[in-house]
Design an enzyme around this catalytic site. Structure first.
Site, PDB file in Angstrom:
ATOM      1  N   ARG A 104       0.852  -1.196   0.000  1.00 56.16           N
ATOM      2  CA  ARG A 104       0.000   0.000   0.000  1.00 56.16           C
ATOM      3  C   ARG A 104       0.873   1.226   0.000  1.00 56.16           C
ATOM      4  O   ARG A 104       1.660   1.412   0.931  1.00 56.16           O
ATOM      5  CB  ARG A 104      -0.864   0.017   1.267  1.00 56.16           C
ATOM      6  CG  ARG A 104      -2.163  -0.681   1.098  1.00 56.16           C
ATOM      7  CD  ARG A 104      -3.210  -0.155   2.050  1.00 56.16           C
ATOM      8  NE  ARG A 104      -2.906  -0.305   3.461  1.00 56.16           N
ATOM      9  CZ  ARG A 104      -3.759  -0.004   4.414  1.00 56.16           C
ATOM     10  NH1 ARG A 104      -4.954   0.464   4.108  1.00 56.16           N
ATOM     11  NH2 ARG A 104      -3.441  -0.160   5.662  1.00 56.16           N
ATOM     12  N   THR A 108      -1.051   7.406  -0.946  1.00 56.69           N
ATOM     13  CA  THR A 108      -2.297   7.337  -1.729  1.00 56.69           C
ATOM     14  C   THR A 108      -3.199   6.198  -1.263  1.00 56.69           C
ATOM     15  O   THR A 108      -4.361   6.129  -1.661  1.00 56.69           O
ATOM     16  CB  THR A 108      -1.973   7.091  -3.208  1.00 56.69           C
ATOM     17  OG1 THR A 108      -1.312   5.819  -3.310  1.00 56.69           O
ATOM     18  CG2 THR A 108      -1.071   8.173  -3.772  1.00 56.69           C
ATOM     19  N   ASP A 200      -2.920  -4.292  12.916  1.00 59.92           N
ATOM     20  CA  ASP A 200      -2.250  -4.676  11.669  1.00 59.92           C
ATOM     21  C   ASP A 200      -2.136  -6.201  11.641  1.00 59.92           C
ATOM     22  O   ASP A 200      -1.389  -6.800  12.429  1.00 59.92           O
ATOM     23  CB  ASP A 200      -0.869  -4.033  11.599  1.00 59.92           C
ATOM     24  CG  ASP A 200      -0.227  -4.263  10.242  1.00 59.92           C
ATOM     25  OD1 ASP A 200       0.061  -3.280   9.551  1.00 59.92           O
ATOM     26  OD2 ASP A 200      -0.024  -5.440   9.862  1.00 59.92           O
ATOM     27  N   ASP A 203       1.462  -7.684  11.126  1.00 61.42           N
ATOM     28  CA  ASP A 203       2.291  -7.550  12.332  1.00 61.42           C
ATOM     29  C   ASP A 203       1.861  -8.540  13.407  1.00 61.42           C
ATOM     30  O   ASP A 203       2.696  -9.111  14.106  1.00 61.42           O
ATOM     31  CB  ASP A 203       2.192  -6.124  12.893  1.00 61.42           C
ATOM     32  CG  ASP A 203       3.064  -5.146  12.123  1.00 61.42           C
ATOM     33  OD1 ASP A 203       3.972  -5.596  11.390  1.00 61.42           O
ATOM     34  OD2 ASP A 203       2.826  -3.936  12.234  1.00 61.42           O
TER      35      ASP A 203
HETATM   36  N1  URA Z   1      -4.805  -3.968   7.176  1.00 64.98           N
HETATM   37  C1  URA Z   1      -4.652  -4.387   8.447  1.00 64.98           C
HETATM   38  O1  URA Z   1      -3.776  -5.180   8.745  1.00 64.98           O
HETATM   39  N2  URA Z   1      -5.500  -3.898   9.391  1.00 64.98           N
HETATM   40  C2  URA Z   1      -6.483  -3.034   9.096  1.00 64.98           C
HETATM   41  O2  URA Z   1      -7.233  -2.632   9.992  1.00 64.98           O
HETATM   42  C3  URA Z   1      -6.618  -2.611   7.764  1.00 64.98           C
HETATM   43  C4  URA Z   1      -5.769  -3.098   6.817  1.00 64.98           C
END
Ligand code: URA
Length: 209
Positions: A104, A108, A200, A203
């Protein structure tokens, strides 16, 4: 919303709640994700075609019914999608696996492709794209755009969590692709994270935070 499947089985909901907790350790999170992914595999493969096969039981011959697992491809959107593979493969061990790498762009929030490796004969195959979080929808849309160029028989999308924004974006871009999810959360925040969400996913799976 007919192409949206909310998997509300109590076991799925229970495990998802345990995963969301901020004090869940990496190993707990991973174990629960494996379990949840195999439960979700039951739902997403519910309409897989069966073939008649002749077998013999200890007592007599019979016609049984089996799926052709090799036609199925699980496509992981790197890296968090890899967390779903093991649990799904425990249910459909014959499935092939493809990987698509998208990052990502932080400015943007658009998806940029950096890796793409699929099995051969994709035109013969049914694809299940996996990514734990359907947030902005940008990665899912870019992955499915790319996969559609290979003209697979079918494509489904599986996530753990999504939100109204992610569903709307994916359904607008790919109304033919069914979405399977264990929860639809409230909203996206300004950084593209799902609220209340689970943080995340990459993570939390890989312990990188
Ligand atoms: N990606 C993630 O890991 N968590 C989110 O909340 C959104 C995208």
């Amino acid at each position: 919303m007919s192409n949206l499947h909310l998997i509300d089985h109590p076991l799925v909901q229970h495990k998802l709640t345990l995963m969301r907790r901020k004090d869940a350790s990496t190993s707990t999170f991973r174990t629960l994700l494996n379990e949840l992914s195999s439960l979700m595999a039951y739902e997403v493969t519910r309409d897989m075609p069966l073939q008649d096969v002749q077998i013999e039981t200890p007592l007599e011959p019979m016609t049984g019914r089996m799926i052709d697992g090799k036609k199925l491809v699980l496509v992981s959107i790197l890296r968090a999608g890899n967390g779903i593979l093991e649990g799904m493969l425990s249910v459909v061990p014959g499935a092939r696996v493809g990987h698509i790498g998208l990052y990502r762009d932080p400015a943007t929030l658009q998806a940029v492709e950096y890796y793409f490796k699929m099995p051969g004969d994709m035109a013969e195959r049914d694809i299940i794209v996996v990514d734990p979080m359907l947030a902005t929808g940008n990665s899912a849309i870019a992955a499915i755009d790319r996969l559609k160029r290979l003209k697979p028989k079918t494509i489904k999308f599986v996530c753990l969590l999504t939100c109204p924004e992610g569903i709307a974006a994916l359904q607008l871009a790919h109304p033919d692709v069914p979405i399977y999810t264990a929860a639809i959360d409230r909203q996206l925040n300004d950084h593209g994270y799902i609220l209340p969400g689970l943080g995340d996913a990459g993570d939390r799976i890989f312990g990188t935070r």
